[in-house]
Write a protein that holds these residues in place. Sequence first.
Motif, PDB file in Angstrom:
ATOM      1  N   HIS A   4      -9.413  14.778  19.001  1.00  0.00           N
ATOM      2  CA  HIS A   4      -9.742  14.252  17.688  1.00  0.00           C
ATOM      3  C   HIS A   4     -10.965  13.344  17.730  1.00  0.00           C
ATOM      4  O   HIS A   4     -11.852  13.430  16.879  1.00  0.00           O
ATOM      5  CB  HIS A   4      -8.532  13.504  17.116  1.00  0.00           C
ATOM      6  CG  HIS A   4      -8.740  13.049  15.712  1.00  0.00           C
ATOM      7  ND1 HIS A   4      -8.631  11.748  15.327  1.00  0.00           N
ATOM      8  CD2 HIS A   4      -9.093  13.740  14.601  1.00  0.00           C
ATOM      9  CE1 HIS A   4      -8.900  11.640  14.033  1.00  0.00           C
ATOM     10  NE2 HIS A   4      -9.180  12.839  13.571  1.00  0.00           N
ATOM     11  N   HIS A  40      -8.618  17.354   8.082  1.00  0.00           N
ATOM     12  CA  HIS A  40      -7.602  17.237   7.034  1.00  0.00           C
ATOM     13  C   HIS A  40      -6.256  17.824   7.440  1.00  0.00           C
ATOM     14  O   HIS A  40      -5.224  17.379   6.958  1.00  0.00           O
ATOM     15  CB  HIS A  40      -8.093  17.895   5.747  1.00  0.00           C
ATOM     16  CG  HIS A  40      -9.214  17.133   5.126  1.00  0.00           C
ATOM     17  ND1 HIS A  40     -10.515  17.339   5.466  1.00  0.00           N
ATOM     18  CD2 HIS A  40      -9.216  16.128   4.222  1.00  0.00           C
ATOM     19  CE1 HIS A  40     -11.273  16.514   4.794  1.00  0.00           C
ATOM     20  NE2 HIS A  40     -10.523  15.754   4.031  1.00  0.00           N
ATOM     21  N   THR A  60      -6.816  21.392  -0.105  1.00  0.00           N
ATOM     22  CA  THR A  60      -8.102  21.148   0.576  1.00  0.00           C
ATOM     23  C   THR A  60      -8.271  22.095   1.753  1.00  0.00           C
ATOM     24  O   THR A  60      -9.311  22.726   1.915  1.00  0.00           O
ATOM     25  CB  THR A  60      -8.164  19.702   1.107  1.00  0.00           C
ATOM     26  OG1 THR A  60      -7.703  18.830   0.098  1.00  0.00           O
ATOM     27  CG2 THR A  60      -9.557  19.342   1.536  1.00  0.00           C
ATOM     28  N   ASN A 115     -10.485  18.837  -6.577  1.00  0.00           N
ATOM     29  CA  ASN A 115      -9.565  18.395  -5.533  1.00  0.00           C
ATOM     30  C   ASN A 115      -9.964  17.019  -4.996  1.00  0.00           C
ATOM     31  O   ASN A 115      -9.150  16.098  -4.917  1.00  0.00           O
ATOM     32  CB  ASN A 115      -9.590  19.459  -4.412  1.00  0.00           C
ATOM     33  CG  ASN A 115      -8.461  19.292  -3.405  1.00  0.00           C
ATOM     34  OD1 ASN A 115      -8.473  19.931  -2.373  1.00  0.00           O
ATOM     35  ND2 ASN A 115      -7.504  18.437  -3.695  1.00  0.00           N
ATOM     36  N   ILE A 116     -11.239  16.873  -4.672  1.00  0.00           N
ATOM     37  CA  ILE A 116     -11.717  15.596  -4.117  1.00  0.00           C
ATOM     38  C   ILE A 116     -11.534  14.471  -5.131  1.00  0.00           C
ATOM     39  O   ILE A 116     -11.010  13.404  -4.809  1.00  0.00           O
ATOM     40  CB  ILE A 116     -13.213  15.683  -3.741  1.00  0.00           C
ATOM     41  CG1 ILE A 116     -13.401  16.626  -2.561  1.00  0.00           C
ATOM     42  CG2 ILE A 116     -13.756  14.309  -3.389  1.00  0.00           C
ATOM     43  CD1 ILE A 116     -14.842  16.836  -2.171  1.00  0.00           C
ATOM     44  N   CYS A 173      -7.718  13.775  -5.893  1.00  0.00           N
ATOM     45  CA  CYS A 173      -7.087  13.205  -4.709  1.00  0.00           C
ATOM     46  C   CYS A 173      -7.530  11.757  -4.506  1.00  0.00           C
ATOM     47  O   CYS A 173      -6.728  10.876  -4.226  1.00  0.00           O
ATOM     48  CB  CYS A 173      -7.445  14.067  -3.512  1.00  0.00           C
ATOM     49  SG  CYS A 173      -6.809  13.460  -1.992  1.00  0.00           S
ATOM     50  N   ARG A 215      -5.260   8.106  -4.839  1.00  0.00           N
ATOM     51  CA  ARG A 215      -5.009   7.182  -3.744  1.00  0.00           C
ATOM     52  C   ARG A 215      -5.764   5.870  -3.888  1.00  0.00           C
ATOM     53  O   ARG A 215      -5.413   4.887  -3.254  1.00  0.00           O
ATOM     54  CB  ARG A 215      -5.409   7.843  -2.428  1.00  0.00           C
ATOM     55  CG  ARG A 215      -4.670   9.140  -2.173  1.00  0.00           C
ATOM     56  CD  ARG A 215      -5.349   9.913  -1.055  1.00  0.00           C
ATOM     57  NE  ARG A 215      -5.395   9.150   0.166  1.00  0.00           N
ATOM     58  CZ  ARG A 215      -4.499   9.256   1.137  1.00  0.00           C
ATOM     59  NH1 ARG A 215      -3.517  10.107   1.035  1.00  0.00           N
ATOM     60  NH2 ARG A 215      -4.598   8.520   2.222  1.00  0.00           N
ATOM     61  N   HIS A 264     -15.976  11.187   0.526  1.00  0.00           N
ATOM     62  CA  HIS A 264     -15.604  12.156  -0.507  1.00  0.00           C
ATOM     63  C   HIS A 264     -16.541  12.086  -1.702  1.00  0.00           C
ATOM     64  O   HIS A 264     -16.927  13.117  -2.258  1.00  0.00           O
ATOM     65  CB  HIS A 264     -14.156  11.921  -0.930  1.00  0.00           C
ATOM     66  CG  HIS A 264     -13.182  12.276   0.147  1.00  0.00           C
ATOM     67  ND1 HIS A 264     -12.056  11.565   0.416  1.00  0.00           N
ATOM     68  CD2 HIS A 264     -13.204  13.279   1.050  1.00  0.00           C
ATOM     69  CE1 HIS A 264     -11.409  12.108   1.426  1.00  0.00           C
ATOM     70  NE2 HIS A 264     -12.095  13.158   1.832  1.00  0.00           N
TER      71      HIS A 264
HETATM   72  C1  HEM Z   1     -16.062  19.066   1.906  1.00  0.00           C
HETATM   73  C2  HEM Z   1     -15.132  18.277   1.513  1.00  0.00           C
HETATM   74  C3  HEM Z   1     -14.533  17.127   2.281  1.00  0.00           C
HETATM   75  C4  HEM Z   1     -15.025  16.417   3.339  1.00  0.00           C
HETATM   76  C5  HEM Z   1     -16.330  16.593   4.055  1.00  0.00           C
HETATM   77  C6  HEM Z   1     -14.045  15.429   3.674  1.00  0.00           C
HETATM   78  C7  HEM Z   1     -14.168  14.524   4.713  1.00  0.00           C
HETATM   79  C8  HEM Z   1     -13.164  13.707   5.130  1.00  0.00           C
HETATM   80  C9  HEM Z   1     -13.224  12.876   6.281  1.00  0.00           C
HETATM   81  C10 HEM Z   1     -14.396  12.796   7.220  1.00  0.00           C
HETATM   82  C11 HEM Z   1     -12.051  12.212   6.396  1.00  0.00           C
HETATM   83  C12 HEM Z   1     -11.627  11.238   7.485  1.00  0.00           C
HETATM   84  C13 HEM Z   1     -10.715  11.945   8.443  1.00  0.00           C
HETATM   85  C14 HEM Z   1     -10.244  11.112   9.570  1.00  0.00           C
HETATM   86  O1  HEM Z   1     -10.316   9.872   9.526  1.00  0.00           O
HETATM   87  O2  HEM Z   1      -9.772  11.709  10.538  1.00  0.00           O
HETATM   88  C15 HEM Z   1     -11.250  12.612   5.294  1.00  0.00           C
HETATM   89  C16 HEM Z   1      -9.993  12.136   5.074  1.00  0.00           C
HETATM   90  C17 HEM Z   1      -9.223  12.494   3.995  1.00  0.00           C
HETATM   91  N1  HEM Z   1      -9.554  13.447   3.059  1.00  0.00           N
HETATM   92 FE1  HEM Z   1     -11.254  14.475   2.930  1.00  0.00          FE
HETATM   93  N2  HEM Z   1     -12.989  15.548   2.841  1.00  0.00           N
HETATM   94  C18 HEM Z   1     -13.257  16.570   1.970  1.00  0.00           C
HETATM   95  C19 HEM Z   1     -12.465  17.006   0.970  1.00  0.00           C
HETATM   96  C20 HEM Z   1     -11.231  16.465   0.663  1.00  0.00           C
HETATM   97  C21 HEM Z   1     -10.446  16.860  -0.446  1.00  0.00           C
HETATM   98  C22 HEM Z   1     -10.804  17.943  -1.457  1.00  0.00           C
HETATM   99  C23 HEM Z   1      -9.323  16.105  -0.427  1.00  0.00           C
HETATM  100  C24 HEM Z   1      -8.221  16.185  -1.449  1.00  0.00           C
HETATM  101  C25 HEM Z   1      -6.991  16.167  -1.187  1.00  0.00           C
HETATM  102  C26 HEM Z   1      -9.405  15.242   0.711  1.00  0.00           C
HETATM  103  C27 HEM Z   1      -8.440  14.323   1.085  1.00  0.00           C
HETATM  104  C28 HEM Z   1      -8.522  13.502   2.165  1.00  0.00           C
HETATM  105  C29 HEM Z   1      -7.495  12.556   2.545  1.00  0.00           C
HETATM  106  C30 HEM Z   1      -6.194  12.301   1.816  1.00  0.00           C
HETATM  107  C31 HEM Z   1      -7.947  11.917   3.700  1.00  0.00           C
HETATM  108  C32 HEM Z   1      -7.252  10.842   4.517  1.00  0.00           C
HETATM  109  C33 HEM Z   1      -7.662   9.513   4.014  1.00  0.00           C
HETATM  110  C34 HEM Z   1      -7.074   8.405   4.797  1.00  0.00           C
HETATM  111  O3  HEM Z   1      -7.000   8.516   6.018  1.00  0.00           O
HETATM  112  O4  HEM Z   1      -6.731   7.434   4.148  1.00  0.00           O
HETATM  113  N3  HEM Z   1     -10.589  15.475   1.348  1.00  0.00           N
HETATM  114  N4  HEM Z   1     -11.951  13.530   4.529  1.00  0.00           N
END
Ligand code: HEM
Lengths: 278, 453
Positions: free
Chosen positions: A187, A237, B23, B85-86, B89, B93, B173
């Motif tokens: 990771h 994700h 997602t 979605n982004i 979501c 939160r 996001h």
């Molecule tokens: C191209 C689209 C997206 C990118 C590049 C992206 C990027 C990221 C990244 C880099 C993280 C951090 C992951 C980690 O810490 O390991 C993350 C966490 C997350 N993403 Fe996304 N994301 C995208 C789309 C979405 C969408 C559509 C959702 C809707 C459900 C989403 C929900 C989340 C959630 C819930 C987290 C965890 C947040 C947390 O740790 O508090 N993401 N995303």
Amino acid sequence: MSSSLILSVITFVYGFSAILYVAAWVFKKDAIGKTATWITLMGIAAHTAGILLRWVESYRLGIGHAPLSNMYESLIFFSWILTLIYLIVERANKNRVVGAFVAPIAFLAMAYASLSPNINDRIQPLVPALKSNWLIAHVVTSFIGYAAFGIAFGISIMYLLKQREGGSGGRLLALFPEARVLEALNHQMVMFGFLFLSGGIITGAVWANSAWGTYWSWDPKETWSLITWFIYATLLHARLMRGWRGKRLAYISIIGFGAVLFTYFGVNLLPGLHSYGK
Amino acid sequence: MKPNTSNSVLEKTWDFFSSVRLTVVLLLTLAATSIIGTLVPQNASPAEYFQTYGPFLFRLFSLLDIFDMYHCWWFQLLLLLLTANILICSLNRLSGTWKIVFVKNPPFVLERFRKLENKAVFTDSRPLDTLKDLYVSKVKRRFRYVRTEETGKGFCIFAEKGRWTRLGVYAVHFSVVLLLIGALIGSFFGFEGFVTLGEGETEQHVRLRKTGAVIPLDFAIRCDAFHVSFYESGSPKEYRSDLTILEGGKPVLKKSIRVNDPLHYKGVSIFQSSYGRLPPRRITLKLLSTETKMEYIKEVSAGQRIDLPEGAGAFVYQDFKTRYPFRGQNLGETVIGSLVPPQGSAREIVLPLRFPGFDRMRKGAFVFSVQRVTPRYYTGLQVSKDPGVWVVYTGFIVMLIGCYITFFMSHKRLCIELTPRSKGTRVQVSGTANKNKLSMEAVIDKMAKDLAA
Ligand code: HEM
């Protein structure tokens, strides 16, 4: 002595250190492992010198540019940065078994660069499209990302081997870091790689915009880098979903590295016009 | 932010769009479908497609918009779904995160820290009262927020930092949304066109790449000169166009543009993208008389008629070809002239630049050859306007910073509990982080070492 000669010699040094890493693991000999580390350290010192020398040589030829401008030079850089990151990981985790799975990647990249008949190791002048500072930023960031994904790939293979044996496993698998550590390492490498892959795509886009007036044109190479990015975003994700830890993440990481390789080597087989790497 | 009507369609839709499962499905679908457009060349001519794929696949691919798939409705729909979605979501939160990040007095539950496995314990020989101020000042050096409390048995210090890093993931996001907004602005309010200009020519219109429509600009572009240079190996070194921007016929800006070094004027950018040879305006001919062995040098402009010496008639420079096929071979750049003898009818003569002796074959009174041509080029310019590019670039920066924060920084909480002992003080350092627990272990070790020193 020319830089090409130094770099060909490094290929054998890395081949030797890869064998030592495997031997240290298989025969459980710490002394061999230590030797492997030392040889790799000497290898990377000479590797650094080789890259710098190539840079100087290009100025002597009157076509000075950073040694990052074609397939040969980018493979050399990939192998260098991969070895560097590996050595840092080895130091931080105090485990050399990972080397048995990662050092061969550095060796294969060098061997392919030095020995493949399709790859030209001559220092060539830059064509107009490549005369940009963004070239350096683009290649450096992309390849740091690729190298991190390469290490994540090696670690994922280890994870799957370890899990196949149901955790305890045989004598050899007992030497692996714990599955939980491997997963965390995978990771970490993916996060690191994702940041730099994003940087690579972004610098590439800015460069394309300054050279051609469009930051994105969906050419196959761009599209494949985006596909790679989607795959690793999926991995980040998928962790958040129940039942998706462990094996599935390791599989995604392996598929992701497959996409990296295709972005780099496979795209030239497709119809398209990306000037780089041809 | 969640709608209150329980179990309504709205709520179901909301839940659907706020799930990470969606997602993962969308990202994988985007990755998989994107492959198609790299296997099938995009935006080629229908005739080519028909020839390559045959009638059945041609129909099928046309129906699914595979030939321009990255701009077609279903691909854009996938992107739209990802955006929804982004957004949903994140909204879902954000209120929770907001409450954690923006509290005045962050809650600390001592019991929880006592239960942590992640801790360092040591005994300091100094009494509790001396340690209090010393420790607080040491902790303050590493943590932004520090609070102290009496525990009954002794004394404890709570500290934390990086609460704001919980917002990093929202930045990531949001940056994706910015990229999509920037791309939309570009496609609605921008254009991508091209224009070809011969040296000395001026043009105020560009042809759009997508539709082929011709649109006017607010200004005119003149190409004063074009230069191309080569390395010894023959590969190109530099393409350069010397351009002048004219408004109302008056020059307002001059700049030489190269690949990677465009010109920007009034939101429009002009890029060097291609070039080619034009028929030279003037050529220099060498005439060798077969009878007198005299040599004559004559300059002639395109379309001009010149009289030949020794009363041999006249010559007209009619055309210039960049390639000239002759008996299955390409002779390269060739001047086509017309020879008008004193009597009889005119005949065409062919003068390839690379083969000065070619005209001997004709066995005329003169052997013509081209001694020199003044090369003339045209430059191909990409002329485009994209007001969305700054939104996209902002998205790029936000994404990189956001990823860095999300991946490598964390919200760290520390608890140092001091209990008096018969000799000195028992010190217990424990802590948690919202991610990257391994690095928190290192922080605790360091803190303990620092305190014990
Ligand atoms: C191209 C689209 C997206 C990118 C590049 C992206 C990027 C990221 C990244 C880099 C993280 C951090 C992951 C980690 O810490 O390991 C993350 C966490 C997350 N993403 Fe996304 N994301 C995208 C789309 C979405 C969408 C559509 C959702 C809707 C459900 C989403 C929900 C989340 C959630 C819930 C987290 C965890 C947040 C947390 O740790 O508090 N993401 N995303």
